[in-house]
Design a protein around this motif. Structure first.
Motif, PDB file in Angstrom:
ATOM      1  N   GLY A 366      28.415  47.888  36.137  1.00 24.15           N
ATOM      2  CA  GLY A 366      27.624  48.591  37.012  1.00 24.15           C
ATOM      3  C   GLY A 366      28.246  49.232  38.331  1.00 24.15           C
ATOM      4  O   GLY A 366      28.103  50.490  38.349  1.00 24.15           O
ATOM      5  N   LEU A 367      29.109  48.452  38.712  1.00 23.39           N
ATOM      6  CA  LEU A 367      29.821  49.024  39.975  1.00 23.39           C
ATOM      7  C   LEU A 367      30.889  50.085  39.519  1.00 23.39           C
ATOM      8  O   LEU A 367      31.029  51.012  40.308  1.00 23.39           O
ATOM      9  N   ILE A 368      31.538  49.749  38.401  1.00 23.04           N
ATOM     10  CA  ILE A 368      32.561  50.565  37.744  1.00 23.04           C
ATOM     11  C   ILE A 368      31.911  52.205  37.488  1.00 23.04           C
ATOM     12  O   ILE A 368      32.421  53.082  37.758  1.00 23.04           O
ATOM     13  N   GLN A 369      31.093  52.169  36.933  1.00 24.70           N
ATOM     14  CA  GLN A 369      30.309  53.293  36.316  1.00 24.70           C
ATOM     15  C   GLN A 369      29.449  54.160  37.793  1.00 24.70           C
ATOM     16  O   GLN A 369      29.622  55.096  38.004  1.00 24.70           O
ATOM     17  N   LYS A 370      28.896  53.255  38.472  1.00 24.44           N
ATOM     18  CA  LYS A 370      28.240  53.957  39.613  1.00 24.44           C
ATOM     19  C   LYS A 370      29.138  54.564  40.662  1.00 24.44           C
ATOM     20  O   LYS A 370      29.029  55.530  41.278  1.00 24.44           O
ATOM     21  N   TYR A 371      30.456  53.778  41.010  1.00 26.55           N
ATOM     22  CA  TYR A 371      31.176  54.447  42.065  1.00 26.55           C
ATOM     23  C   TYR A 371      32.446  54.858  41.518  1.00 26.55           C
ATOM     24  O   TYR A 371      33.355  55.236  42.156  1.00 26.55           O
ATOM     25  N   HIS A 372      32.556  55.112  40.100  1.00 24.18           N
ATOM     26  CA  HIS A 372      33.702  55.649  39.441  1.00 24.18           C
ATOM     27  C   HIS A 372      34.877  55.006  39.908  1.00 24.18           C
ATOM     28  O   HIS A 372      36.013  55.464  40.174  1.00 24.18           O
ATOM     29  N   VAL A 373      35.092  53.546  39.755  1.00 25.53           N
ATOM     30  CA  VAL A 373      36.241  52.546  40.137  1.00 25.53           C
ATOM     31  C   VAL A 373      37.411  53.111  39.474  1.00 25.53           C
ATOM     32  O   VAL A 373      37.448  53.153  38.059  1.00 25.53           O
ATOM     33  N   ASP A 374      38.435  53.291  39.931  1.00 23.34           N
ATOM     34  CA  ASP A 374      39.677  53.735  39.362  1.00 23.34           C
ATOM     35  C   ASP A 374      40.646  52.511  39.085  1.00 23.34           C
ATOM     36  O   ASP A 374      41.155  52.287  37.902  1.00 23.34           O
ATOM     37  N   VAL A 375      40.707  51.374  40.272  1.00 20.02           N
ATOM     38  CA  VAL A 375      41.385  50.244  40.174  1.00 20.02           C
ATOM     39  C   VAL A 375      40.712  49.135  40.482  1.00 20.02           C
ATOM     40  O   VAL A 375      39.828  49.210  41.467  1.00 20.02           O
ATOM     41  N   ILE A 376      40.862  47.882  39.806  1.00 17.15           N
ATOM     42  CA  ILE A 376      40.199  46.828  40.412  1.00 17.15           C
ATOM     43  C   ILE A 376      41.511  45.780  40.768  1.00 17.15           C
ATOM     44  O   ILE A 376      42.514  45.470  40.199  1.00 17.15           O
ATOM     45  N   ALA A 377      41.543  45.375  42.168  1.00 15.83           N
ATOM     46  CA  ALA A 377      42.553  44.648  42.764  1.00 15.83           C
ATOM     47  C   ALA A 377      42.086  43.258  42.906  1.00 15.83           C
ATOM     48  O   ALA A 377      41.111  42.764  43.578  1.00 15.83           O
ATOM     49  N   ILE A 378      42.781  42.372  41.973  1.00 19.59           N
ATOM     50  CA  ILE A 378      42.143  41.063  41.760  1.00 19.59           C
ATOM     51  C   ILE A 378      43.322  40.072  42.769  1.00 19.59           C
ATOM     52  O   ILE A 378      44.555  40.199  42.600  1.00 19.59           O
ATOM     53  N   GLY A 379      42.816  39.430  43.661  1.00 21.44           N
ATOM     54  CA  GLY A 379      43.654  38.396  44.528  1.00 21.44           C
ATOM     55  C   GLY A 379      44.181  37.316  43.739  1.00 21.44           C
ATOM     56  O   GLY A 379      43.722  36.870  42.519  1.00 21.44           O
ATOM     57  N   ASN A 380      45.311  36.977  44.088  1.00 16.98           N
ATOM     58  CA  ASN A 380      46.015  35.933  43.151  1.00 16.98           C
ATOM     59  C   ASN A 380      45.887  34.524  43.590  1.00 16.98           C
ATOM     60  O   ASN A 380      46.633  33.683  43.176  1.00 16.98           O
ATOM     61  N   GLY A 381      44.806  34.293  44.207  1.00 12.48           N
ATOM     62  CA  GLY A 381      44.590  32.944  44.632  1.00 12.48           C
ATOM     63  C   GLY A 381      43.802  31.983  43.516  1.00 12.48           C
ATOM     64  O   GLY A 381      43.850  32.475  42.297  1.00 12.48           O
ATOM     65  N   THR A 382      43.211  31.146  43.946  1.00 13.87           N
ATOM     66  CA  THR A 382      42.370  30.166  43.338  1.00 13.87           C
ATOM     67  C   THR A 382      41.377  30.960  42.221  1.00 13.87           C
ATOM     68  O   THR A 382      40.716  32.042  42.667  1.00 13.87           O
ATOM     69  N   ALA A 383      41.463  30.455  41.344  1.00 17.05           N
ATOM     70  CA  ALA A 383      40.651  31.213  39.714  1.00 17.05           C
ATOM     71  C   ALA A 383      41.414  32.507  39.593  1.00 17.05           C
ATOM     72  O   ALA A 383      40.531  33.439  38.927  1.00 17.05           O
ATOM     73  N   SER A 384      42.392  33.008  39.987  1.00 14.20           N
ATOM     74  CA  SER A 384      42.478  34.219  39.645  1.00 14.20           C
ATOM     75  C   SER A 384      43.011  34.304  38.111  1.00 14.20           C
ATOM     76  O   SER A 384      42.806  35.600  37.608  1.00 14.20           O
ATOM     77  N   ALA A 385      43.573  33.315  37.459  1.00 16.23           N
ATOM     78  CA  ALA A 385      43.857  33.524  36.112  1.00 16.23           C
ATOM     79  C   ALA A 385      42.800  33.829  35.409  1.00 16.23           C
ATOM     80  O   ALA A 385      42.408  34.723  34.263  1.00 16.23           O
ATOM     81  N   GLU A 386      41.760  32.922  35.286  1.00 13.91           N
ATOM     82  CA  GLU A 386      40.220  33.259  34.712  1.00 13.91           C
ATOM     83  C   GLU A 386      39.776  34.510  35.037  1.00 13.91           C
ATOM     84  O   GLU A 386      39.131  35.307  34.098  1.00 13.91           O
TER      85      GLU A 386
END
Length: 720
Positions: A366-386
């Motif tokens: 919903g957020l991607i479509q509403k705001y036309h998100v170009d990139v998702i930046a994922i932090g590399n800390g706890t639970a990053s792999a999942e």
């Protein structure tokens, strides 16, 4: 030799350049200002050389101050001689000056001071004369000092006291100490052993359980590792040198007649002075010097890494979804528009314990479509792999052009819990602020990372072991140089960013933001003089580094300093250009035109130096340019790679995340950076990985080894 001449000699720079630069520094000019706007005066010294010069200047001035202090102290005792004065003048380090002062320094109670109180000084001097024949003999002479009242019950006690005095005299001799220090460095070794009851669960210091290496070849990272192991009560560390090497040299200096009846006493005193007084002291000094040298090396590496990290290309014109992974409290999301403004926030629970995959997919899509998100930046800390698995699956299902990237979240929690984080987002909790920080550091690494203590950014080694004040000073210098080389939009910059601008302190930076909030956007550089704490000197230092895109004066949005506006306008007029031509980018041929008519002659006509002229040309050709735009951008991803997917021989593309003394860590798209050892970087010999690699470099590597259990990946750049 005066300080300027000494600096010129050490740095291999003409005296006049050093003299001019020191004068500029003493006038209160900052390094960025001098490097950028005083090239004619300094001969074009860059910020790196200027920082080095500043450090050396400070040390040499401290050395001169210490010399004057020691002169005054010795003169106050009434024992100054021409020889002592000459020795002080010739001393090259503060340690050497302190060695000269050592015999005159007030001492706590020592064996020698007790012996002196017992009246044995003359006996010690008699032994040091080392006569061939003593009349009366030494035993008879010693009996004169026997006194129950003075605590000298017999002849042996008298000789022992005299030897204690000689041992201290030998120990206090500056020349002897200097020679022994050098001999120990040349022939000594440092050793470490694991303490019997020490706990080192992860085997961090396993390489140093039974370790020995010559002092002169010991690399800095090992010094810091050994020191930390000792501090954590895992290792016992010692410095040793063959005593015969030192004692033979010391005997040569002290003993004048080996056949003298006094020889056995002098020899015993020399051995005792070395073993009891000199060796432990020299070991402390050498280990201190080794630590200082290793720290400076590590600070240099940290500084280079930090500079390259801060100067990474920004991801401009993209809407970013910041994703702060977590387990129990969920994953925090923040959508940030192309200008860095927060559009929306949310919390999802795709990880344990809830594992609400369906609900999380609805929210993110919903957020991607509403705001036309170009990139998702994922932090590399706890639970990053999942989290990466979840996002990759979702994007594959959605299709479209949205990509993702793993972003280092080092320091994000520090910012989130900081006063500035609370001021920027008073209604957000710390994890929401982290999500915003993760998104923004992708959009503009420099603007976001300046809000974080550089030590927390995670591109150094052993930074927590170094002298904090020195590290802070060096890293602040790096950030200052980066911020000023890029320039700052005065109407959008945070006060953290502004505080690194030349001539602007933290208070002035806050005043700029306050003035902007109360009066609206700045419309000219000159308007800055209305801000409290921005006086004439501060304005001179800062103006050229602050950009005002909305200004009517086109030069206010360039790196041209206001003091150079008249020649810049004269230059435009010379070739028939107007302000509109600058705005419309029609000056691409200006450099050629200037060169064709003779840059040196034109500069003279305009009343400026040639370096300043060519800097003006660069700014007019590309007004408002960002020097980072020419650098490679971040690598975006579409699919997940696990460490278990890797096999030796695979060729991968990765990003250098950290450069250290023994190699470089490279992000190849899995959750554990791989190590390229220094021996695997290239075929030719290199002294340090930074000769070839920098943080942010995009490199091609080959998998050399994979240890899934220990999460270790060995990489090579050779033979590709």
């Amino acid at each position: 030799m005066n300080i300027v001449e000494k600096l010129a000699q050490e740095m291999q720079i003409p005296v006049k350049q050093i003299e001019n630069t020191v004068a500029l520094l003493d006038e209160g000019n900052t390094v960025p200002f001098i490097a950028r706007y005083r090239k004619e005066v300094t001969g074009g010294l860059d910020d790196t050389i200027l920082r080095t010069l500043t450090d050396k200047l400070a040390y040499l001035r401290s050395l001169e101050q210490r010399k004057e202090e020691v002169r005054g102290l010795i003169e106050g005792l009434g024992v100054m001689t021409p020889e002592i004065d000459a020795a002080i003048a010739a001393a090259a380090t503060i340690t050497e000056v302190d060695d000269i002062y050592r015999p005159y320094r007030p001492k706590r109670k020592t064996r020698a001071s007790v012996a002196r109180e017992r009246g044995l000084e003359l006996l010690a001097q008699l032994l040091l004369e080392q006569r061939s024949v003593y009349t009366p003999d030494l035993d008879t002479a010693a009996e004169e000092y026997i006194s129950e009242e003075n605590g000298v019950p017999d002849r042996d006690a008298a000789f022992q006291g005299a030897r204690d005095i000689i041992a201290e005299i030998v120990s206090d001799n500056a020349d002897y100490r200097k020679r022994i220090r050098q001999l120990t460095m040349d022939y000594g070794t440092i050793s470490s052993k694991k303490l019997p009851d020490a706990v080192d669960e992860n085997g961090v210091y396993e390489n140093y359980y039974d370790f020995s290496e010559p002092l002169k070849s010991l690399p800095g990272h090992r010094i810091l590792a050994i020191n930390r192991g000792e501090r954590e009560d895992v290792l016992k560390v010692s410095v040793a040198v063959d005593a015969d090497i030192v004692l033979n040299d010391l005997f040569y200096q002290v003993v004048t007649d080996a056949k003298s009846p006094a020889f056995r006493h002098v020899a015993a005193a020399v051995c005792d002075g070395y073993d009891r007084l000199i060796a432990p002291s020299i070991e402390r000094e050498i280990r201190g010097d080794l630590f200082d040298t290793a720290s400076e090396g590590a600070i240099h590496v940290f500084s280079e890494n930090l500079k390259n990290l801060l100067m990474q290309a920004p991801l401009k014109g993209k809407t970013v979804l910041g994703y702060d992974p977590g387990y129990r409290t969920g994953c925090k999301l923040a959508v940030v528009d192309k200008t860095g403004m927060v559009l929306d926030t949310a919390v999802i629970y795709p990880t344990k314990p809830r594992e609400d995959i369906a609900g999380s997919r609805r929210i993110v899509s919903g957020l991607i479509q509403k705001y036309h998100v170009d990139v998702i930046a994922i932090g590399n800390g706890t639970a990053s792999a999942e989290s990466e698995m979840f996002i990759a699956d979702l994007l594959r299902e959605l299709g479209g052009d949205t990509k993702y990237i793993i972003v280092s979240e080092a320091g994000a929690s520090v910012y989130s819990a900081s006063k500035q984080g609370a001021e920027e987002f008073p209604d957000f909790d710390v994890t929401q602020r982290s999500a915003v920080s993760i998104a923004r550091r992708l959009q503009d690494p420099l603007a976001e990372l300046v809000k974080i203590d550089p030590k927390s950014i995670g591109v150094g080694q052993y930074q927590h072991d170094m002298k904090e004040a020195r590290l802070d000073e060096a890293l602040r210098g790096v950030v200052e140089d980066c911020v000023n080389s890029v320039g700052v939009d005065v109407n959008t910059a945070s006060y953290s960013l502004l505080s690194y601008i030349s001539g602007i302190n933290f208070t002035a930076a806050k005043n700029i933001v306050k003035y902007r909030d109360e009066n609206g956007e700045f419309t000219s550089r000159r308007q800055l003089t209305k801000v409290p704490r921005i006086g004439a000197k501060a304005y001179e230092q800062c103006a050229g580094f602050l950009r005002v895109p909305e200004a009517e004066e086109i030069l206010d949005n360039t790196g041209v300093h206001p003091e150079s506006y008249p020649p810049a306008k004269a230059l435009l007029a010379r070739f028939g250009y107007a302000d509109a031509d600058v705005r419309d980018g029609k000056l691409q041929n200006l450099r050629r035109q200037v060169t064709d008519c003779g840059a040196a002659s034109l500069a003279e006509q305009l009343g400026i130096g040639e370096p300043t002229l060519m800097d003006i040309v660069s700014e007019l050709e590309k007004p408002g340019r960002d020097i980072r735009d020419s650098l490679p951008g971040p690598q975006l991803r579409e699919r997940v790679i696990e460490i278990s997917d890797l096999e030796p021989g695979m060729i991968m593309t990765g990003t250098v995340r950290n450069v250290i003394d023994f190699g470089a860590f490279v992000d190849i798209g899995v959750h554990q950076d791989g190590l390229v050892h220094i021996s695997e970087i290239c075929d030719k010999f290199i002294r340090h990985p930074s000769e070839v690699l920098s943080v942010g470099d995009i490199v091609t590597v080959k998998i050399k080894s994979v240890d899934v259990a220990k999460k270790r990946i060995g990489l090579t750049m050779k033979g590709i």
